[in-house]
Design a protein around this motif. Sequence first.
Motif, PDB file in Angstrom:
ATOM      1  N   PRO A 268       0.699  -1.235  -0.016  1.00  0.00           N
ATOM      2  CA  PRO A 268       0.090  -0.087  -0.005  1.00  0.00           C
ATOM      3  C   PRO A 268       0.852   1.229   0.169  1.00  0.00           C
ATOM      4  CG  PRO A 268      -0.983  -1.421   1.705  1.00  0.00           C
ATOM      5  CD  PRO A 268       0.529  -2.268   1.154  1.00  0.00           C
ATOM      6  N   TYR A 269       2.192   1.082   0.440  1.00  0.00           N
ATOM      7  CA  TYR A 269       2.927   2.576   0.799  1.00  0.00           C
ATOM      8  C   TYR A 269       3.369   2.884  -0.731  1.00  0.00           C
ATOM      9  CZ  TYR A 269       6.817   5.208   1.593  1.00  0.00           C
ATOM     10  OH  TYR A 269       8.007   6.143   1.719  1.00  0.00           O
ATOM     11  N   ILE A 270       3.252   1.920  -1.882  1.00  0.00           N
ATOM     12  CA  ILE A 270       3.575   2.154  -3.163  1.00  0.00           C
ATOM     13  C   ILE A 270       2.421   2.037  -4.139  1.00  0.00           C
ATOM     14  CG2 ILE A 270       5.134   1.735  -4.994  1.00  0.00           C
ATOM     15  CD1 ILE A 270       6.602   2.938  -2.698  1.00  0.00           C
ATOM     16  N   PRO A 271       1.636   2.802  -4.153  1.00  0.00           N
ATOM     17  CA  PRO A 271       0.322   2.728  -5.107  1.00  0.00           C
ATOM     18  C   PRO A 271       0.639   2.853  -6.686  1.00  0.00           C
ATOM     19  CG  PRO A 271       0.423   5.037  -4.173  1.00  0.00           C
ATOM     20  CD  PRO A 271       1.447   4.354  -3.484  1.00  0.00           C
ATOM     21  N   GLU A 272       1.761   3.610  -6.776  1.00  0.00           N
ATOM     22  CA  GLU A 272       2.047   3.509  -8.516  1.00  0.00           C
ATOM     23  C   GLU A 272       3.472   3.266  -8.699  1.00  0.00           C
ATOM     24  OE1 GLU A 272       2.828   7.424 -11.355  1.00  0.00           O
ATOM     25  OE2 GLU A 272       1.210   7.521  -9.669  1.00  0.00           O
ATOM     26  N   SER A 273       3.797   2.415  -9.715  1.00  0.00           N
ATOM     27  CA  SER A 273       5.060   2.246 -10.191  1.00  0.00           C
ATOM     28  C   SER A 273       4.829   2.132 -11.778  1.00  0.00           C
ATOM     29  CB  SER A 273       5.377   0.599  -9.611  1.00  0.00           C
ATOM     30  OG  SER A 273       6.658   0.278 -10.362  1.00  0.00           O
ATOM     31  N   THR A 274       6.083   2.774 -12.229  1.00  0.00           N
ATOM     32  CA  THR A 274       6.441   2.802 -13.859  1.00  0.00           C
ATOM     33  C   THR A 274       7.357   2.192 -14.371  1.00  0.00           C
ATOM     34  OG1 THR A 274       5.182   5.134 -13.885  1.00  0.00           O
ATOM     35  CG2 THR A 274       6.269   4.563 -15.831  1.00  0.00           C
ATOM     36  N   ALA A 275       7.540   1.465 -15.084  1.00  0.00           N
ATOM     37  CA  ALA A 275       8.863   0.577 -15.539  1.00  0.00           C
ATOM     38  C   ALA A 275       9.284   1.578 -16.631  1.00  0.00           C
ATOM     39  CB  ALA A 275       8.307  -0.720 -16.065  1.00  0.00           C
ATOM     40  N   LEU A 276      10.642   1.606 -16.273  1.00  0.00           N
ATOM     41  CA  LEU A 276      11.541   2.374 -17.525  1.00  0.00           C
ATOM     42  C   LEU A 276      12.613   1.533 -17.832  1.00  0.00           C
ATOM     43  CD1 LEU A 276      11.767   5.335 -15.061  1.00  0.00           C
ATOM     44  CD2 LEU A 276      10.255   5.274 -17.357  1.00  0.00           C
ATOM     45  N   GLU A 277      13.296   1.766 -19.077  1.00  0.00           N
ATOM     46  CA  GLU A 277      14.411   1.163 -19.435  1.00  0.00           C
ATOM     47  C   GLU A 277      13.926  -0.601 -19.655  1.00  0.00           C
ATOM     48  OE1 GLU A 277      18.221   2.038 -17.563  1.00  0.00           O
ATOM     49  OE2 GLU A 277      17.489   4.057 -17.116  1.00  0.00           O
ATOM     50  N   GLY A 278      13.033  -0.824 -20.203  1.00  0.00           N
ATOM     51  CA  GLY A 278      12.872  -2.018 -20.629  1.00  0.00           C
ATOM     52  C   GLY A 278      12.490  -2.780 -19.126  1.00  0.00           C
ATOM     53  N   GLY A 279      11.752  -2.411 -18.275  1.00  0.00           N
ATOM     54  CA  GLY A 279      11.494  -2.938 -16.855  1.00  0.00           C
ATOM     55  C   GLY A 279      12.954  -3.122 -16.155  1.00  0.00           C
ATOM     56  N   ARG A 280      14.085  -2.643 -16.437  1.00  0.00           N
ATOM     57  CA  ARG A 280      15.153  -2.874 -15.385  1.00  0.00           C
ATOM     58  C   ARG A 280      15.184  -1.516 -14.357  1.00  0.00           C
ATOM     59  NH1 ARG A 280      18.328  -6.593 -16.451  1.00  0.00           N
ATOM     60  NH2 ARG A 280      18.488  -7.515 -18.467  1.00  0.00           N
ATOM     61  N   VAL A 281      14.349  -0.550 -14.517  1.00  0.00           N
ATOM     62  CA  VAL A 281      14.184   0.470 -13.633  1.00  0.00           C
ATOM     63  C   VAL A 281      12.753   0.766 -13.357  1.00  0.00           C
ATOM     64  CG1 VAL A 281      14.475   2.999 -13.391  1.00  0.00           C
ATOM     65  CG2 VAL A 281      16.429   1.709 -14.492  1.00  0.00           C
ATOM     66  N   ARG A 282      12.344   0.834 -12.180  1.00  0.00           N
ATOM     67  CA  ARG A 282      11.191   1.476 -11.776  1.00  0.00           C
ATOM     68  C   ARG A 282      11.053   2.570 -11.003  1.00  0.00           C
ATOM     69  NH1 ARG A 282      10.262  -3.504  -7.304  1.00  0.00           N
ATOM     70  NH2 ARG A 282      11.842  -2.642  -5.600  1.00  0.00           N
TER      71      ARG A 282
END
Length: 139
Positions: free
Chosen positions: A32-46
């Motif tokens: 719940p502390y992290i309601p949003e995650s965006t994958a970057l660099e082909g999924g190697r960075v969030r």
Amino acid sequence: MASTSVSRTVPASPDKVWSLIGGFDALPDWLPYIPESTALEGGRVRRLANPDGDVIVERLVDFNEAERHYSYAILEAPFPVTGYVSTLRVHAVDGRDDVAEVQWSGRFTPDGASAAEVEELFAGIYADGLDALSQTLAA
């Protein structure tokens, strides 16, 4: 360098637990502390956002599907540390196929805070996160 580690036994098989938490971009599914995650660099960075609007950027540095663990480094965060690397790991429990042990650990160099303060900070984050995971799996 400082470190901390928290483990919990959770009410699901290791495979079920890993299927929920093993995706590097899956934190909003159980934390719940992290309601949003965006994958970057082909999924190697969030790129994560917490409810206060803080941004946390993390890079995947190790991933092992067969052994059910991954490690990541913080690139940007509002935490008083540098050199942060953390591992999230799912273990089988001998003689049980209906529970798993999940371990969340990290090592880091305090920056502007004492080792005890940052160890307590991350122990709290890990404990709260694993409690939330257990509640998600029990629902």
